[in-house]
Design a protein around this motif. Structure first.
Motif, PDB file in Angstrom:
ATOM      1  N   SER A   1      84.893 -67.640 -29.605  1.00 33.98           N
ATOM      2  CA  SER A   1      85.203 -66.452 -28.819  1.00 33.98           C
ATOM      3  C   SER A   1      86.616 -66.586 -28.275  1.00 33.98           C
ATOM      4  O   SER A   1      87.347 -67.512 -28.638  1.00 33.98           O
ATOM      5  CB  SER A   1      84.194 -66.291 -27.682  1.00 33.98           C
ATOM      6  N   ILE A   2      87.027 -65.685 -27.410  1.00 35.41           N
ATOM      7  CA  ILE A   2      88.378 -65.713 -26.846  1.00 35.41           C
ATOM      8  C   ILE A   2      88.325 -65.635 -25.323  1.00 35.41           C
ATOM      9  O   ILE A   2      87.485 -64.951 -24.750  1.00 35.41           O
ATOM     10  CB  ILE A   2      89.254 -64.562 -27.377  1.00 35.41           C
ATOM     11  N   ALA A   3      89.233 -66.367 -24.687  1.00 38.21           N
ATOM     12  CA  ALA A   3      89.397 -66.312 -23.235  1.00 38.21           C
ATOM     13  C   ALA A   3      90.849 -66.609 -22.907  1.00 38.21           C
ATOM     14  O   ALA A   3      91.161 -67.232 -21.896  1.00 38.21           O
ATOM     15  CB  ALA A   3      88.476 -67.302 -22.551  1.00 38.21           C
ATOM     16  N   ASP A   4      91.757 -66.164 -23.794  1.00 40.43           N
ATOM     17  CA  ASP A   4      93.186 -66.405 -23.602  1.00 40.43           C
ATOM     18  C   ASP A   4      93.738 -65.435 -22.555  1.00 40.43           C
ATOM     19  O   ASP A   4      93.023 -64.574 -22.037  1.00 40.43           O
ATOM     20  CB  ASP A   4      93.923 -66.224 -24.932  1.00 40.43           C
ATOM     21  N   ALA A   5      95.031 -65.571 -22.237  1.00 39.10           N
ATOM     22  CA  ALA A   5      95.637 -64.776 -21.177  1.00 39.10           C
ATOM     23  C   ALA A   5      95.532 -63.279 -21.467  1.00 39.10           C
ATOM     24  O   ALA A   5      95.235 -62.471 -20.573  1.00 39.10           O
ATOM     25  CB  ALA A   5      97.106 -65.176 -21.008  1.00 39.10           C
ATOM     26  N   ARG A   6      95.756 -62.894 -22.732  1.00 39.57           N
ATOM     27  CA  ARG A   6      95.667 -61.466 -23.066  1.00 39.57           C
ATOM     28  C   ARG A   6      94.253 -60.943 -22.841  1.00 39.57           C
ATOM     29  O   ARG A   6      94.071 -59.860 -22.269  1.00 39.57           O
ATOM     30  CB  ARG A   6      96.091 -61.232 -24.511  1.00 39.57           C
ATOM     31  N   ALA A   7      93.248 -61.689 -23.280  1.00 46.02           N
ATOM     32  CA  ALA A   7      91.861 -61.247 -23.125  1.00 46.02           C
ATOM     33  C   ALA A   7      91.476 -61.134 -21.647  1.00 46.02           C
ATOM     34  O   ALA A   7      90.768 -60.198 -21.249  1.00 46.02           O
ATOM     35  CB  ALA A   7      90.928 -62.213 -23.840  1.00 46.02           C
ATOM     36  N   VAL A   8      91.943 -62.086 -20.827  1.00 48.13           N
ATOM     37  CA  VAL A   8      91.629 -62.064 -19.399  1.00 48.13           C
ATOM     38  C   VAL A   8      92.202 -60.807 -18.749  1.00 48.13           C
ATOM     39  O   VAL A   8      91.522 -60.123 -17.968  1.00 48.13           O
ATOM     40  CB  VAL A   8      92.178 -63.328 -18.707  1.00 48.13           C
ATOM     41  N   VAL A   9      93.455 -60.476 -19.081  1.00 48.85           N
ATOM     42  CA  VAL A   9      94.092 -59.277 -18.516  1.00 48.85           C
ATOM     43  C   VAL A   9      93.368 -58.019 -18.982  1.00 48.85           C
ATOM     44  O   VAL A   9      93.090 -57.102 -18.191  1.00 48.85           O
ATOM     45  CB  VAL A   9      95.580 -59.227 -18.905  1.00 48.85           C
ATOM     46  N   GLU A  10      93.041 -57.967 -20.281  1.00 50.93           N
ATOM     47  CA  GLU A  10      92.351 -56.792 -20.813  1.00 50.93           C
ATOM     48  C   GLU A  10      90.978 -56.618 -20.176  1.00 50.93           C
ATOM     49  O   GLU A  10      90.569 -55.495 -19.851  1.00 50.93           O
ATOM     50  CB  GLU A  10      92.204 -56.905 -22.326  1.00 50.93           C
ATOM     51  N   ASP A  11      90.247 -57.719 -19.999  1.00 50.73           N
ATOM     52  CA  ASP A  11      88.917 -57.640 -19.392  1.00 50.73           C
ATOM     53  C   ASP A  11      88.996 -57.134 -17.955  1.00 50.73           C
ATOM     54  O   ASP A  11      88.065 -56.480 -17.469  1.00 50.73           O
ATOM     55  CB  ASP A  11      88.240 -59.015 -19.418  1.00 50.73           C
ATOM     56  N   TRP A  12      90.103 -57.437 -17.289  1.00 56.35           N
ATOM     57  CA  TRP A  12      90.272 -57.003 -15.896  1.00 56.35           C
ATOM     58  C   TRP A  12      90.642 -55.524 -15.810  1.00 56.35           C
ATOM     59  O   TRP A  12      90.037 -54.762 -15.044  1.00 56.35           O
ATOM     60  CB  TRP A  12      91.337 -57.841 -15.206  1.00 56.35           C
ATOM     61  N   CYS A  13      91.619 -55.086 -16.610  1.00 55.16           N
ATOM     62  CA  CYS A  13      92.106 -53.715 -16.472  1.00 55.16           C
ATOM     63  C   CYS A  13      91.372 -52.724 -17.386  1.00 55.16           C
ATOM     64  O   CYS A  13      91.401 -51.514 -17.137  1.00 55.16           O
ATOM     65  CB  CYS A  13      93.612 -53.643 -16.744  1.00 55.16           C
ATOM     66  N   MET A  14      90.726 -53.226 -18.443  1.00 50.17           N
ATOM     67  CA  MET A  14      90.035 -52.346 -19.372  1.00 50.17           C
ATOM     68  C   MET A  14      88.753 -53.020 -19.865  1.00 50.17           C
ATOM     69  O   MET A  14      88.642 -53.417 -21.026  1.00 50.17           O
ATOM     70  CB  MET A  14      90.942 -51.997 -20.552  1.00 50.17           C
ATOM     71  N   PRO A  15      87.762 -53.195 -18.979  1.00 50.94           N
ATOM     72  CA  PRO A  15      86.500 -53.842 -19.387  1.00 50.94           C
ATOM     73  C   PRO A  15      85.777 -53.006 -20.438  1.00 50.94           C
ATOM     74  O   PRO A  15      86.090 -51.824 -20.646  1.00 50.94           O
ATOM     75  CB  PRO A  15      85.709 -53.921 -18.079  1.00 50.94           C
ATOM     76  N   GLN A  16      84.799 -53.614 -21.071  1.00 51.51           N
ATOM     77  CA  GLN A  16      84.083 -52.939 -22.156  1.00 51.51           C
ATOM     78  C   GLN A  16      83.482 -51.606 -21.708  1.00 51.51           C
ATOM     79  O   GLN A  16      83.438 -50.642 -22.483  1.00 51.51           O
ATOM     80  CB  GLN A  16      82.979 -53.842 -22.696  1.00 51.51           C
ATOM     81  N   SER A  17      83.032 -51.537 -20.459  1.00 47.88           N
ATOM     82  CA  SER A  17      82.412 -50.303 -19.965  1.00 47.88           C
ATOM     83  C   SER A  17      83.385 -49.127 -20.003  1.00 47.88           C
ATOM     84  O   SER A  17      82.961 -47.958 -20.097  1.00 47.88           O
ATOM     85  CB  SER A  17      81.902 -50.503 -18.538  1.00 47.88           C
ATOM     86  N   LEU A  18      84.683 -49.405 -19.918  1.00 50.86           N
ATOM     87  CA  LEU A  18      85.700 -48.354 -20.023  1.00 50.86           C
ATOM     88  C   LEU A  18      86.268 -48.257 -21.436  1.00 50.86           C
ATOM     89  O   LEU A  18      86.492 -47.158 -21.950  1.00 50.86           O
ATOM     90  CB  LEU A  18      86.847 -48.642 -19.042  1.00 50.86           C
ATOM     91  N   ALA A  19      86.500 -49.405 -22.053  1.00 51.54           N
ATOM     92  CA  ALA A  19      87.181 -49.423 -23.347  1.00 51.54           C
ATOM     93  C   ALA A  19      86.329 -48.850 -24.472  1.00 51.54           C
ATOM     94  O   ALA A  19      86.839 -48.131 -25.337  1.00 51.54           O
ATOM     95  CB  ALA A  19      87.604 -50.854 -23.689  1.00 51.54           C
ATOM     96  N   LYS A  20      85.042 -49.160 -24.479  1.00 50.72           N
ATOM     97  CA  LYS A  20      84.202 -48.720 -25.603  1.00 50.72           C
ATOM     98  C   LYS A  20      84.092 -47.199 -25.697  1.00 50.72           C
ATOM     99  O   LYS A  20      84.245 -46.632 -26.794  1.00 50.72           O
ATOM    100  CB  LYS A  20      82.814 -49.346 -25.526  1.00 50.72           C
ATOM    101  N   PRO A  21      83.826 -46.473 -24.590  1.00 48.18           N
ATOM    102  CA  PRO A  21      83.777 -45.009 -24.711  1.00 48.18           C
ATOM    103  C   PRO A  21      85.100 -44.419 -25.202  1.00 48.18           C
ATOM    104  O   PRO A  21      85.097 -43.456 -25.984  1.00 48.18           O
ATOM    105  CB  PRO A  21      83.468 -44.551 -23.278  1.00 48.18           C
ATOM    106  N   LEU A  22      86.223 -44.987 -24.762  1.00 47.95           N
ATOM    107  CA  LEU A  22      87.524 -44.494 -25.210  1.00 47.95           C
ATOM    108  C   LEU A  22      87.722 -44.743 -26.698  1.00 47.95           C
ATOM    109  O   LEU A  22      88.201 -43.878 -27.430  1.00 47.95           O
ATOM    110  CB  LEU A  22      88.641 -45.153 -24.408  1.00 47.95           C
ATOM    111  N   ARG A  23      87.326 -45.949 -27.157  1.00 49.59           N
ATOM    112  CA  ARG A  23      87.469 -46.239 -28.587  1.00 49.59           C
ATOM    113  C   ARG A  23      86.545 -45.353 -29.415  1.00 49.59           C
ATOM    114  O   ARG A  23      86.921 -44.876 -30.488  1.00 49.59           O
ATOM    115  CB  ARG A  23      87.159 -47.710 -28.875  1.00 49.59           C
ATOM    116  N   ASP A  24      85.331 -45.113 -28.916  1.00 57.26           N
ATOM    117  CA  ASP A  24      84.392 -44.243 -29.633  1.00 57.26           C
ATOM    118  C   ASP A  24      84.955 -42.827 -29.767  1.00 57.26           C
ATOM    119  O   ASP A  24      84.810 -42.180 -30.819  1.00 57.26           O
ATOM    120  CB  ASP A  24      83.041 -44.201 -28.921  1.00 57.26           C
TER     121      ASP A  24
END
Length: 223
Positions: free
Chosen positions: A167-190
């Motif tokens: 899996s990933i837990a690098d700096a980019r992933a940490v920032v993305e998880d904070w500002c765009m968690p799956q609960s927000l990102a998935k509906p937008l991607r859909d």
């Protein structure tokens, strides 16, 4: 400047790649046989020494080919699961790679680790893999590639990388998880996927406002 060209050890339709690889292992020179087994099978990690040997001496080693060679078919499948690349072939006129069901095992390319901020990029042309620096590299800096699309949000990249066993837990992933968690990102991607699926040459112009609205929402969420 970093640049390498790697010829496929084996390349075939995805479902036939294990069979083609086993056949090649039974017939190939010993140095190619050794190179293959130096790759990770999910329980092992290639050593620095084996990687250095592959890079420095592959052109000089001899054609030894012992007869009666046995091949562990189950381990071949594990090595391919960890290292095979989907080899979309580039159209040299357009520079675009097609979606291909062809996969290949590229020994040098398999030694490059994943990063969500890769320092190199790869492209396929026939049975060749070209790997080139995507930015300036410092002396001694690791060459990394992305195993999945870096344009996907973190949750999608994380899910896709599970197929590679990590899996990933690098700096980019940490920032993305904070500002765009799956609960927000998935509906937008859909929504983006839905707009894209409905686009045709005739409706492209009408889709632009929908994409612009979606882009504005993403920008506000990340602000």
């Amino acid at each position: 400047l970093f640049r390498s060209v790697d010829k496929a050890f084996s390349i075939e339709k995805k479902e036939k790649l294990p069979e083609a690889t086993v056949r090649k292992l039974r017939e190939c020179p010993k140095h190619q046989f050794d190179d293959f087994w130096a790759l990770s099978d999910g329980t092992t990690v290639p050593s620095v020494d084996s990687a250095a040997a592959l890079l420095s001496t592959r052109a000089q080693r001899g054609p030894e080919n012992p007869s009666g060679r046995r091949v562990d078919v189950d381990r071949v499948r594990k090595v391919l699961d960890c290292n095979a690349h989907a080899a979309g072939t580039m159209d040299i006129k357009t520079g675009v790679a097609d979606e291909s069901d062809t996969s290949g095992l590229f020994p040098l390319g398999s030694l490059v680790n994943h990063s969500c901020r890769p320092s190199a990029t790869r492209v396929f042309l026939g049975d060749l893999l070209f790997c080139r620096a995507a930015r300036d590299l410092a002396s001694g800096e690791e060459v990394t590639d992305s195993y999945v699309s870096v344009l996907q949000p973190a949750f999608a990249r994380r899910s896709a990388l599970l197929d590679y066993g990590f899996s990933i837990a690098d700096a980019r992933a940490v920032v993305e998880d904070w500002c765009m968690p799956q609960s927000l990102a998935k509906p937008l991607r859909d929504r983006a996927d839905k707009i894209s699926a409905e686009v045709t040459a005739a409706t492209l112009g009408r889709a632009v406002p929908s994409f612009a609205t979606l882009a504005d929402e993403v920008e506000k969420l990340c602000a």
